[in-house]
Design a protein around this motif. Structure first.
Motif, PDB file in Angstrom:
ATOM      1  N   UNK A  91       0.799  -1.220   0.000  1.00 11.04           N
ATOM      2  CA  UNK A  91       0.000   0.000   0.000  1.00 11.04           C
ATOM      3  C   UNK A  91       0.839   1.281   0.000  1.00 11.04           C
ATOM      4  N   UNK A  92       2.133   1.192  -0.177  1.00  9.19           N
ATOM      5  CA  UNK A  92       2.969   2.393  -0.112  1.00  9.19           C
ATOM      6  C   UNK A  92       2.792   3.265  -1.356  1.00  9.19           C
ATOM      7  N   UNK A  93       3.118   4.537  -1.205  1.00  5.41           N
ATOM      8  CA  UNK A  93       2.963   5.516  -2.278  1.00  5.41           C
ATOM      9  C   UNK A  93       4.286   5.641  -3.031  1.00  5.41           C
ATOM     10  N   UNK A  94       4.319   5.167  -4.280  1.00  2.91           N
ATOM     11  CA  UNK A  94       5.538   5.221  -5.085  1.00  2.91           C
ATOM     12  C   UNK A  94       5.601   6.475  -5.949  1.00  2.91           C
ATOM     13  N   UNK A  99      12.102  10.945   0.599  1.00  9.89           N
ATOM     14  CA  UNK A  99      12.942  11.823   1.398  1.00  9.89           C
ATOM     15  C   UNK A  99      12.314  13.189   1.618  1.00  9.89           C
ATOM     16  N   UNK A 100      11.854  13.814   0.530  1.00  9.68           N
ATOM     17  CA  UNK A 100      11.310  15.174   0.656  1.00  9.68           C
ATOM     18  C   UNK A 100       9.812  15.240   0.336  1.00  9.68           C
ATOM     19  N   UNK A 101       9.213  14.111  -0.007  1.00  7.67           N
ATOM     20  CA  UNK A 101       7.774  13.980  -0.318  1.00  7.67           C
ATOM     21  C   UNK A 101       7.352  14.800  -1.535  1.00  7.67           C
ATOM     22  N   UNK A 102       8.267  15.105  -2.417  1.00  9.55           N
ATOM     23  CA  UNK A 102       7.958  15.838  -3.641  1.00  9.55           C
ATOM     24  C   UNK A 102       7.393  14.873  -4.690  1.00  9.55           C
ATOM     25  N   UNK A 103       6.542  15.392  -5.556  1.00 10.99           N
ATOM     26  CA  UNK A 103       6.004  14.588  -6.643  1.00 10.99           C
ATOM     27  C   UNK A 103       6.793  14.785  -7.932  1.00 10.99           C
ATOM     28  N   UNK A 136      13.928  15.202  -8.597  1.00  6.62           N
ATOM     29  CA  UNK A 136      14.557  16.364  -9.210  1.00  6.62           C
ATOM     30  C   UNK A 136      14.649  17.547  -8.242  1.00  6.62           C
ATOM     31  N   UNK A 137      14.007  17.438  -7.089  1.00  3.80           N
ATOM     32  CA  UNK A 137      14.077  18.515  -6.106  1.00  3.80           C
ATOM     33  C   UNK A 137      15.226  18.324  -5.119  1.00  3.80           C
ATOM     34  N   UNK A 138      15.392  17.090  -4.592  1.00  5.81           N
ATOM     35  CA  UNK A 138      16.457  16.862  -3.605  1.00  5.81           C
ATOM     36  C   UNK A 138      17.625  16.057  -4.176  1.00  5.81           C
ATOM     37  N   UNK A 139      17.565  15.645  -5.442  1.00  6.46           N
ATOM     38  CA  UNK A 139      18.640  14.932  -6.158  1.00  6.46           C
ATOM     39  C   UNK A 139      18.987  13.578  -5.562  1.00  6.46           C
ATOM     40  N   UNK A 140      18.066  12.946  -4.868  1.00  2.00           N
ATOM     41  CA  UNK A 140      18.304  11.605  -4.314  1.00  2.00           C
ATOM     42  C   UNK A 140      17.846  10.561  -5.330  1.00  2.00           C
TER      43      UNK A 140
END
Length: 148
Positions: A91-94, A99-103, A136-140
């Motif tokens: 049920x996890x959100x992929x 890390x930063x919860x950005x879409x 693309x926001x936190x580069x992870x």
């Protein structure tokens, strides 16, 4: 050339010239090395270590600070990015960065090492890829594995 030090390197000459212009505007004297070699044949860039941007040894720390201030380098460039493995439940959100919860994420297809072995043995590349995700926001970068 003894008192000059490589500040950073680039794949393409136009990237190096943009940073050179920025550093020159901040009062840091720079030299671009191997620019013409890469302009003749772009494939030489990785072989010779890229287009190098040199600064005087005395200005090296100031150059690093200036590039950080200008946004040309950051924490992502100081350390090598690794692909981390994250275990998930059904049920996890992929669709969000863990890390930063950005879409603002993208899917990457990296070739597996098995492809190299098959290529060396048979001379043919089969499409065997490992999927990973990049924010693309936190580069992870990460990949998901199902919990057992």
């Amino acid at each position: 050339m003894k008192d000059w030090q490589i500040l950073t390197s680039f794949v393409y000459p136009h990237e190096a010239n943009m940073v050179k212009t920025y550093l020159d505007s901040e009062g840091i004297e720079t030299i671009v090395k191997d620019e013409m070699t890469v302009q003749v044949n772009n494939f030489y860039s990785n072989a010779i270590g890229g287009v190098k941007l040199l600064v005087r040894t005395l200005d090296y720390e100031k150059g690093i600070e200036t590039l950080e201030k200008g946004g040309y380098i950051g924490d992502a460039h100081k350390t090598k990015n690794r692909v981390e493995t994250l275990f998930y439940e059904v049920k996890s959100d992929k669709k969000k960065c863990p890390y930063c919860r950005s879409e603002n994420i993208g899917k990457r297809r990296n070739p597996d090492y098995l492809v190299l072995v098959v290529y060396l043995l048979l001379g043919a590349i089969f499409p065997i890829f490992r999927n990973s995700y990049k924010c693309f926001d936190c580069s992870k970068e990460w990949k998901f594995k199902r919990k057992k």
